[in-house]
Write a protein that holds these residues in place. Structure first.
Motif, PDB file in Angstrom:
ATOM      1  N   ARG A   1       6.294  14.913   7.779  1.00 54.21           N
ATOM      2  CA  ARG A   1       7.657  15.393   7.503  1.00 54.21           C
ATOM      3  C   ARG A   1       8.290  14.585   6.369  1.00 54.21           C
ATOM      4  O   ARG A   1       8.974  15.143   5.496  1.00 54.21           O
ATOM      5  CB  ARG A   1       8.520  15.311   8.775  1.00 54.21           C
ATOM      6  N   ASN A   2       8.060  13.263   6.358  1.00 52.65           N
ATOM      7  CA  ASN A   2       8.570  12.429   5.262  1.00 52.65           C
ATOM      8  C   ASN A   2       7.973  12.870   3.918  1.00 52.65           C
ATOM      9  O   ASN A   2       8.667  12.906   2.900  1.00 52.65           O
ATOM     10  CB  ASN A   2       8.228  10.959   5.494  1.00 52.65           C
ATOM     11  N   TRP A   3       6.693  13.221   3.933  1.00 53.33           N
ATOM     12  CA  TRP A   3       6.040  13.623   2.682  1.00 53.33           C
ATOM     13  C   TRP A   3       6.634  14.939   2.173  1.00 53.33           C
ATOM     14  O   TRP A   3       6.923  15.084   0.976  1.00 53.33           O
ATOM     15  CB  TRP A   3       4.527  13.772   2.899  1.00 53.33           C
TER      16      TRP A   3
ATOM     17  N   ASP B   1       0.838  -1.197   0.000  1.00 54.87           N
ATOM     18  CA  ASP B   1       0.000   0.000   0.000  1.00 54.87           C
ATOM     19  C   ASP B   1       0.876   1.250   0.000  1.00 54.87           C
ATOM     20  O   ASP B   1       2.105   1.185   0.020  1.00 54.87           O
ATOM     21  CB  ASP B   1      -0.915  -0.018   1.229  1.00 54.87           C
ATOM     22  N   ALA B   2       0.231   2.399  -0.014  1.00 57.11           N
ATOM     23  CA  ALA B   2       0.910   3.692   0.066  1.00 57.11           C
ATOM     24  C   ALA B   2       0.021   4.637   0.863  1.00 57.11           C
ATOM     25  O   ALA B   2      -1.134   4.323   1.162  1.00 57.11           O
ATOM     26  CB  ALA B   2       1.165   4.250  -1.339  1.00 57.11           C
ATOM     27  N   VAL B   3       0.580   5.806   1.231  1.00 59.70           N
ATOM     28  CA  VAL B   3      -0.230   6.847   1.874  1.00 59.70           C
ATOM     29  C   VAL B   3      -0.386   8.010   0.917  1.00 59.70           C
ATOM     30  O   VAL B   3       0.530   8.343   0.153  1.00 59.70           O
ATOM     31  CB  VAL B   3       0.373   7.323   3.210  1.00 59.70           C
TER      32      VAL B   3
ATOM     33  N   LEU C   1      -3.169  16.667  -4.058  1.00 62.21           N
ATOM     34  CA  LEU C   1      -1.822  16.629  -4.617  1.00 62.21           C
ATOM     35  C   LEU C   1      -1.487  15.186  -4.987  1.00 62.21           C
ATOM     36  O   LEU C   1      -1.902  14.252  -4.295  1.00 62.21           O
ATOM     37  CB  LEU C   1      -0.809  17.178  -3.619  1.00 62.21           C
ATOM     38  N   PRO C   2      -0.741  14.957  -6.062  1.00 59.66           N
ATOM     39  CA  PRO C   2      -0.556  13.597  -6.557  1.00 59.66           C
ATOM     40  C   PRO C   2       0.492  12.758  -5.822  1.00 59.66           C
ATOM     41  O   PRO C   2       0.452  11.528  -5.906  1.00 59.66           O
ATOM     42  CB  PRO C   2      -0.132  13.814  -8.014  1.00 59.66           C
ATOM     43  N   LEU C   3       1.431  13.391  -5.125  1.00 61.27           N
ATOM     44  CA  LEU C   3       2.538  12.632  -4.543  1.00 61.27           C
ATOM     45  C   LEU C   3       2.059  11.665  -3.466  1.00 61.27           C
ATOM     46  O   LEU C   3       1.374  12.057  -2.513  1.00 61.27           O
ATOM     47  CB  LEU C   3       3.576  13.590  -3.942  1.00 61.27           C
ATOM     48  N   ALA C   4       2.421  10.393  -3.619  1.00 60.10           N
ATOM     49  CA  ALA C   4       2.107   9.355  -2.627  1.00 60.10           C
ATOM     50  C   ALA C   4       3.417   8.727  -2.169  1.00 60.10           C
ATOM     51  O   ALA C   4       4.414   8.717  -2.900  1.00 60.10           O
ATOM     52  CB  ALA C   4       1.192   8.299  -3.232  1.00 60.10           C
ATOM     53  N   LEU C   5       3.406   8.202  -0.943  1.00 62.08           N
ATOM     54  CA  LEU C   5       4.592   7.525  -0.401  1.00 62.08           C
ATOM     55  C   LEU C   5       4.257   6.058  -0.159  1.00 62.08           C
ATOM     56  O   LEU C   5       3.305   5.744   0.569  1.00 62.08           O
ATOM     57  CB  LEU C   5       5.029   8.170   0.914  1.00 62.08           C
TER      58      LEU C   5
END
Length: 303
Positions: A201-203, A161-163, A258-262
């Motif tokens: 913070r990681n994002w 999975d991702a966040v 926003l598109p960025l996922a981790l």
């Protein structure tokens, strides 16, 4: 031929060991507590080994009792399976399912009707548990967890999975990456077993944005479900796992501003102890649960 111990004695022992007391076993077996005590005493004499330490009104398993319990439980489950096959609808299979608390509170409980509709009548005990879980003491048949906590039992990785940043549609209207840090952020306290989950913070680091102290401010929730509810209510932007937020995104209750996922550092894993692996209802639930998890994580709303 080897002389077999009393079946009633074995049944009394298994019930008492599982329930933790002679009184609870007596209620389950519809006999008196004295009868349970006598059956177990006779069983101990037959086997030549003590199975319980009797401490005041409590009973504690001896080493021999601990060794016997899971094997007897599996044997009685197998007998029950045979009885159900011979008895038709007179018997209903029982399934003990353990998942993380956030999954039990909403995600899985909302989907169980689909399994019952496809599989038929089944008695399901749904448990929301943090890791580690006591498989044998609670007779857990199947456990879904984040990360491979239980390699002593057969465990498989089922989905990665991702966040994703998510918020209510109204809040998303004015969000830009560089302005995200000025908006209310919703943080999730994952607890000791979720220390590897990404933080805001990681994002921001992955987005190459310096948020300053704002990355630590905002609302905080101690469960994924609570954080998601706060975001749906319009109180801020949350980092939510895809498995939990996919349906809300599909229904338009949440949007991805926003598109960025981790990607999460560990997969979701499924653990089934040997005593449960051969049961038909467990095999059916395993495949159904894997399909549901993969369907959520593969949602078009997350692409």
């Amino acid at each position: 031929m080897v002389t077999l111990p009393s079946l009633k004695g074995l049944q009394a022992f298994e019930a008492a060991a599982r329930a933790g007391s002679f009184a609870a076993a007596a209620e389950e077996l519809s006999v008196s507590a004295a009868a349970v005590s006598q059956l177990i005493r006779s069983l101990e004499e037959q086997m030549g080994r003590k199975l319980f330490h009797r401490v005041n009104r409590r009973v504690v398993l001896t080493e021999a009792g601990v060794e016997m319990l899971p094997r007897l439980t599996m044997a009685f489950q197998e007998i029950g399976s045979v009885a159900r096959q011979l008895g038709g609808d007179a018997f209903r299979p029982r399934l003990v399912v353990s998942v993380p608390p956030s999954m039990a509170m909403g995600w899985l409980s909302q989907r169980l009707a689909g399994f019952v509709a496809s599989h038929g009548a089944v008695d399901i005990s749904l448990r929301g548990d943090d890791d580690p879980v006591p498989f044998d003491r609670e007779l857990i048949d199947i456990r879904l967890s984040y990360g491979p906590h239980y390699r002593e039992h057969p465990t498989e990785d089922i989905v990665q999975d991702a966040v994703y940043p998510v918020c209510s549609p109204g809040l998303a209207c004015t969000i830009k990456p560089e302005g995200l840090a000025s908006l209310p952020l919703i943080h999730t306290d994952w607890g000791p077993t979720g220390a590897s989950f990404p933080s805001w913070r990681n994002w921001f680091e992955a987005a190459d944005i310096e948020p300053g102290r704002t990355a630590q401010r905002g609302l905080s929730a101690n469960s994924s479900r609570a954080a998601l509810d706060l975001a749906i209510s319009g109180l801020g932007v949350a980092l939510a796992q895809g498995i939990y937020c996919a349906q809300a995104l599909e229904y338009g209750r949440l949007v991805r501003p926003l598109p960025l996922a981790l990607e999460l550092r560990q997969p979701y894993c499924l653990t089934i102890p040997d005593r449960s692996a051969r049961r038909d209802v467990v095999a059916a639930f395993r495949q159904w649960l894997i399909d549901e998890c993969r369907r959520a994580v593969g949602s078009p709303a997350l692409r």
